[in-house]
Design an enzyme around this catalytic site. Structure first.
Site, PDB file in Angstrom:
ATOM      1  N   ASP A 161     111.747   8.332  71.406  1.00 50.08           N
ATOM      2  CA  ASP A 161     110.497   6.487  70.574  1.00 50.08           C
ATOM      3  C   ASP A 161     111.162   5.928  70.263  1.00 50.08           C
ATOM      4  OD1 ASP A 161     107.749   7.705  71.789  1.00 50.08           O
ATOM      5  OD2 ASP A 161     107.047   7.913  69.726  1.00 50.08           O
ATOM      6  N   LYS A 166     120.491  20.018  64.049  1.00 48.47           N
ATOM      7  CA  LYS A 166     120.907  19.985  62.566  1.00 48.47           C
ATOM      8  C   LYS A 166     121.492  21.537  61.938  1.00 48.47           C
ATOM      9  CE  LYS A 166     120.166  18.255  58.440  1.00 48.47           C
ATOM     10  NZ  LYS A 166     120.657  16.813  58.288  1.00 48.47           N
TER      11      LYS A 166
END
Ligand code: NAD
Length: 360
Positions: A255, A195
């Site tokens: 996930d 980021k």
């Protein structure tokens, strides 16, 4: 080649799925002329029952003396098992945290791939699933937000919480090297996710990853912001080979990638340190609801054993043989209950292990 493998069967379906993985490893030994020596240690609930703690120091020493560790799963039913009445540091999962720490496992590898035969289980649109995907999420496991200083305090009369996302250049360099090394064994592409438009830690991440990339001229490197990566994973997962990222982003993205591949019982994982040593385990838990019923899918554990062959032992053709056997058996229409589909033959855990071993 001779190799020493420490085996942690663990709890629930752990013993059943590990037995099948060992059956397959033994077949690999027979076919390729290797010899594997297995030593069992206890971890999790079974260790609490036998030794009063989820992992003893002696068990850690045994694991350290091996070339790799193969783990089934640990833990019980978190609502009903007496293990969860104990204080947190004595519960089964504390064993897992201790072994990761003691073995210095800082790199978590989670492959997310769509087997041709399981495309129907993929929750993505048919035209995306049709293209297939095969990526490796490489997550930093011991730094970042989950390990930085944290506190909750009252500031100007308001309850205020602070978590710190901290990385130093060495922590980034060692995981980046692992990521590029793995890419060299695959399609030679690294997508580094950060980021960097907002976070200082991400700007340092990007700088160090660029430095490391210079040592791997054959590997294509791209940088991607984490919000875009989360979107691309469902829009066009086929674009990814190795996804290299820090702890929290990796926690979430791995996930998400697992979800899009459709079946928990198929997903392998590995945690590595800065040598060839690694701990290999399925991504799922101990499934106490189906333990002891010969219903568990052993494929995630068998595929984890294949990762052990590839990444800890450099036995690439042996790993290929195990992965090919899994594909063959699925193509032949055999399925455990969790991945059953119309027209398929449902088999138990043991028979699935027999089938894979017989196709090697
Ligand atoms: P789980 O992954 O064990 O099970 C979730 C669901 O998926 C269950 O319905 C289970 O039957 C099914 N499932 C999981 N693996 C399967 C397989 N190989 N074949 C067929 N079906 C399978 O997750 P949970 O129920 O949330 O957790 C159960 C226990 O496992 C808890 O104690 C938890 O703490 C522990 N756990 C351990 C690990 C580990 O050992 N690394 C990881 C996750 C959870």
């Amino acid at each position: 080649m001779n190799k020493k493998i420490t085996v942690i069967r663990g709890d629930g379906i752990g013993p059943e799925i590990v037995t099948e993985a060992i059956k397959v490893l033994d077949k690999v030994c027979e076919k390729f002329g290797h010899s594997f020596e297995y030593t069992d240690i206890l971890m999790g609930g079974c260790s609490i029952d036998a030794c009063g703690v989820p992992l003893t120091d002696e068990a850690v020493a045994t694991a350290k003396a091996a070339d790799a560790v193969l783990l089934g799963a640990i833990g019980g039913n978190t609502s009903t098992s007496p293990w969860y009445k104990l204080e947190p540091k004595l519960r089964p999962e504390a064993g897992l945290l201790k072994i990761r720490k003691e073995l210095g496992l800082f790199a978590n590898l989670r492959p997310a791939l769509l087997f041709d035969e399981l495309k129907d289980a993929c929750p993505l649109r048919a035209e995306i699933a049709e293209k297939g995907f095969d990526m490796m999420i490489m997550r930093e496991l011991t730094g970042g937000l989950y390990f930085g200083d944290r506190r909750t305090e009252v500031v100007d009369g308001l309850e205020t919480a602070v978590d710190t996302l901290i990385y130093n250049e060495n922590e980034i360099r060692r995981i980046a090297r692992k990521g590029f090394d793995i890419a060299m064994k695959r399609r030679k592409k690294v997508t580094s996710v950060d980021k960097a438009n907002v976070l200082d830690s991400s700007r340092l991440w990007r700088k160090i990853v660029n430095e490391v990339a210079k040592d791997y001229p054959e590997v294509e490197l791209e940088h991607m912001l984490v919000d875009n990566a989360a979107m691309q994973l469902v829009r066009d997962p086929a674009q990814f080979d190795v996804v290299l990222t820090e702890n929290m982003f990796g926690d979430i993205l791995s996930d998400e990638a697992a979800m899009v591949s459709g079946s928990l019982g198929m997903l392998a994982s590995a945690s590595l340190n800065d040598t060839k040593f690694g701990l290999y385990e399925p991504s799922h838990g101990s499934a106490p609801d189906i333990a002891g019923q010969d219903k568990a899918n052993p494929l995630a554990t068998i595929l984890s054993a294949a990762m052990m062959l590839r990444y800890s032992f450099d036995m690439d053709k042996e790993a290929d043989a195990v992965e090919a056997a899994v594909s063959t058996v699925l193509k032949e229409g055999y399925r455990t209950g969790d991945i059953k589909a119309e027209g398929c033959t449902v088999v138990g855990c043991r028979q699935m292990g027999d089938l894979i071993a017989s196709r090697i």
